[in-house]
Design an enzyme around this catalytic site. Structure first.
Site, mmCIF file in Angstrom:
data_model
loop_
_atom_site.group_PDB
_atom_site.id
_atom_site.type_symbol
_atom_site.label_atom_id
_atom_site.label_comp_id
_atom_site.label_asym_id
_atom_site.label_seq_id
_atom_site.Cartn_x
_atom_site.Cartn_y
_atom_site.Cartn_z
ATOM 1 N N CYS A 135 48.733 42.897 43.509
ATOM 2 C CA CYS A 135 48.921 42.668 42.371
ATOM 3 C C CYS A 135 50.262 41.851 41.870
ATOM 4 O O CYS A 135 51.268 41.778 42.700
ATOM 5 C CB CYS A 135 49.523 44.087 42.088
ATOM 6 N N HIS A 169 41.932 36.161 47.086
ATOM 7 C CA HIS A 169 42.695 35.482 45.833
ATOM 8 C C HIS A 169 43.163 33.862 46.008
ATOM 9 O O HIS A 169 44.671 34.013 46.197
ATOM 10 C CB HIS A 169 43.437 36.299 44.387
ATOM 11 N N ASP A 213 38.563 31.405 39.374
ATOM 12 C CA ASP A 213 38.185 31.221 38.118
ATOM 13 C C ASP A 213 36.399 30.532 38.283
ATOM 14 O O ASP A 213 36.068 29.370 38.322
ATOM 15 C CB ASP A 213 38.481 29.079 38.636
ATOM 16 N N GLY A 229 37.022 38.444 38.285
ATOM 17 C CA GLY A 229 37.123 39.190 37.895
ATOM 18 C C GLY A 229 37.110 38.496 36.043
ATOM 19 O O GLY A 229 36.450 38.817 35.194
ATOM 20 N N ARG A 230 38.071 37.417 35.812
ATOM 21 C CA ARG A 230 38.314 37.042 34.017
ATOM 22 C C ARG A 230 36.598 36.701 33.676
ATOM 23 O O ARG A 230 36.309 36.987 32.572
ATOM 24 C CB ARG A 230 39.326 36.217 34.242
#
Length: 671
Positions: free
Chosen positions: A400, A471, A514, A536-537
């Site tokens: 985080c 990540h 990505d 994720g995104r």
């Protein structure tokens, strides 16, 4: 060939659909990431368990104010101070009376027991559409014209006997009873004119296991947690042991165990390394004084994750309804939103709700953040006991980047505290029994100073991590910079080299960053040595990406299929948050949060080149009438979409998006 008139980094929209060559304002995910429900409701002390520290010393009030000022500057792309209050009925009916039970408080109850008065003041039922009510053309959701109850009795005039209640349809019973905004679907009128709630006993018995959420914590356990009376025998023994070791080393003028956990592991008298496959005897020797001997690492459940799709833990948006939606579209592994160790230990209902699991989630874990073993180990022991049998793994957040979390020593700050992280993993492994511990981390803290290749080979052999997710960005990096997959490959090779050297079984390693298409997913799987890719995104913008991955294709999804996705989300939201007024508008809030990401999707038919890329900025483009609302960057249009499924939004209700650029209308998105 891509449109050569567009600047680099721009989505290749076909010329006939372009309204402007200038890219639309893109939301700042980095800034919005620091403006979450956590920062609004939790203090710095709750996140770190103590005052903010820097260099081992507590900061003064002036220094904390300085940090707060810096945080505000960095949130330039976010709508700061968002507040979402629950919208309730004007006249609130007692919950027990609403469900047909007796209230033990009687006339002293602070809610009304006057059912006729409540029903007379209650808003009309909401019509919830079915899949066949959806259309590709305006008004997109076509509900048949059906009059409300023909009775002139004001008590029943608001009922819609043709609507459906998500809770009743799924479980055969609606726990909100008369407070349900879809009441007409599960009520009948008795001979005396009173309303009687309907219960489908057959369905209730048949679907109990398949539809009932698990990992609820009971009131008595919460009371013990809040009063510091909840037992932590394994944690207490472990923390006492490492404290004794620290004291002994201090007396002997030796280096602190926090500074170098590797040096400690050479001494059989010190608990600092995980009970790995080659350390079973040592693990048993040091546990003579503990009330319960924890499992050795070799007895932990092995995680068979290779080739499975993994939905990343997502703050705010990664709630249970969204996870259910992604499971429908092919997600194999799901993880709850990040929870704070201190808040779990304080008995926060909001925090404990993050561990809820739906039976459709076949592999489910929860993620926890904290700054030290004294917080994370007892929190893990409590979670492991309360969620026994319904939790497949516990993930430690070491990635985080939010300043509020980082400055307390949590999240990505643990990347520079290997000794502390080692103690945390070892202790959590002991406290959790057979539940595996996994670690999610970033490549490093500062740009140009990657450190993950040094840390990752120690996570499993020395400390007992059962899986690793990396990540591909440092904490300092922004989302606009691409994830470094070449470096991630280096990290994977470093882990595999140590496993081969020590003849250890390989642990699953997932990469992240990505991934936005099936082609990109399988390319990363083939080229970078990972066992899977955490999404994720990409899932926030197009939840159907998991279907694309499973079927190895790009899905040219239609607007009607997109509306079906929204309908299912609303249905799952009502099932989870409730079908009363408060639940309907909580569902509305989170639906709008989801739409604040999904509008970014550019239909395949508009693109000159596939696959699309997550960091490409779309110029202003013209869409077909069926896509107008779904592609709108105006948050008011997201509210309009919610009203198609959840009825009109109350006048007192408003939605403020995370991203500042979405807080007002955008003419560019219309057309």
């Amino acid at each position: 060939m891509a449109n050569s008139t567009l600047p680099p980094g721009t989505a290749p929209i076909k010329p006939q659909f372009l309204l402007s060559l200038e890219p639309r304002a893109i939301p700042d995910d980095d800034a919005a990431e620091g403006s979450t429900s956590y920062t609004n409701t939790r203090s710095d002390a709750a996140i770190g368990g103590e005052d903010i520290e820097e260099g081992g010393r507590k900061l003064s009030g002036a220094q904390r104010k300085k940090y707060a000022k810096e945080d505000r500057k960095k949130q330039r792309g976010a709508n700061k101070g968002r507040r979402f209050q629950k919208v309730r009925d004007d006249l609130e009916l007692c919950f027990k009376v609403a469900s047909g039970r007796q209230c033990e408080f009687g006339s002293e109850c602070r809610f009304t027991h006057d059912v006729p008065a409540y029903l007379a003041a209650k808003p009309k039922d909401i019509r919830f559409p079915s899949s066949k009510d959806l259309s590709d053309s305006p008004p997109f959701v076509r509900l048949p014209d059906v009059e409300m109850s023909e009775s002139v009795d004001a008590i029943r005039s608001s009922l819609d006997l043709t609507t459906t209640c998500a809770l009743f349809e799924y479980t055969g019973e609606c726990k909100h009873g008369l407070k349900c905004r879809f009441l007409g679907s599960h009520v009948v009128t008795k001979e005396d004119g009173e309303l009687e709630l309907v219960v489908d006993e057959d369905k209730k018995a048949r679907v109990a296991a398949s539809e009932t959420e698990v990992n609820f914590i009971d009131a008595e356990s919460l009371r013990k947690i809040r009063t510091k009376k909840y037992p932590h025998p394994i944690s207490d023994a472990y923390l006492k042991e490492i404290q004794n070791n620290a004291n002994e080393e201090k007396k002997a003028d030796e280096p602190s165990p926090v500074a170098d956990i590797a040096a400690e592991s050479e001494s059989p008298a010190v608990i600092t390394s995980a009970p790995g496959p080659h350390q079973g005897d040592a693990a048993e020797r040091v546990q003579n004084d503990t009330p319960d001997v924890p499992l050795r690492f070799v007895e932990k459940k092995r995680l068979q994750w290779t080739g499975k799709t993994y939905l990343a833990p997502l703050t705010t948006v990664g709630n249970l309804p969204f996870r259910r939606l992604c499971v429908d579209y092919g997600a194999d592994i799901t993880c709850g939103e990040m929870g704070l160790a201190m808040s779990f230990l304080q008995g926060s209902k909001e925090e404990w709700s993050l561990v809820r699991r739906h039976p459709s989630e076949s592999i489910f874990g929860m993620q926890i953040a904290g700054s030290k073993p004294q917080l994370l180990v007892p929190a893990a022991e409590t979670i492991g006991r309360e969620c026994a049998g319904n939790l497949d793994f516990v993930d430690i957040n070491c990635g985080c980047p939010i300043d509020l979390v980082y400055k307390t020593g949590s999240g990505s700050a643990l990347l520079d505290a290997a000794g502390k992280l080692g103690k945390i993993i070892v202790g959590m492994n002991k406290a959790l029994g057979d539940i595996p511990v996994t670690v999610k981390l970033r490549t490093g803290v500062k740009d140009g100073k990657n450190t993950a290749h040094k840390l990752m080979p120690r996570l499993a052999p020395e400390w007992g991590a059962s899986a690793i997710t990396l990540h591909g960005r440092t904490r300092q990096q922004r989302y606009t910079k691409l994830a470094d997959w070449d470096y991630m490959k280096t990290c994977v090779e470093a882990v595999r080299a140590r496993e081969a050297e020590e003849d250890l079984p390989p642990v699953p390693i997932f990469g992240g960053g990505d991934c936005f298409s099936s082609e990109d997913y399988w390319y990363k799987m083939d080229q970078y040595g990972v066992d899977g890719v955490m999404i994720g995104r990409g899932a926030l913008i197009k939840p159907w990406i998991f279907t694309e991955i499973k079927e190895r294709r790009e899905w040219d999804i239609s607007s009607r299929e997109r509306l079906e996705l929204v309908r299912k989300y609303a249905e799952y939201g009502l099932n989870h948050f409730g079908s009363d007024t408060a639940g309907v508008n909580t569902t509305r809030r989170y639906l709008c949060e989801a739409l604040s990401f999904q509008y970014r999707y550019v239909p395949i038919g508009l693109l000159e080149q596939l696959p699309s890329r997550i960091n490409d900025r779309a110029p202003a483009f013209r869409v077909a009438m069926s896509w107008t609302l779904l592609a709108s960057a105006d948050s008011r249009d997201w509210v309009k979409i919610s009203e198609m499924f959840l009825g009109p939004a109350p006048e007192s209700w408003a939605f403020t998006p995370k991203h500042k650029s979405n807080a007002f209308g955008s003419e560019e998105s219309q057309g």
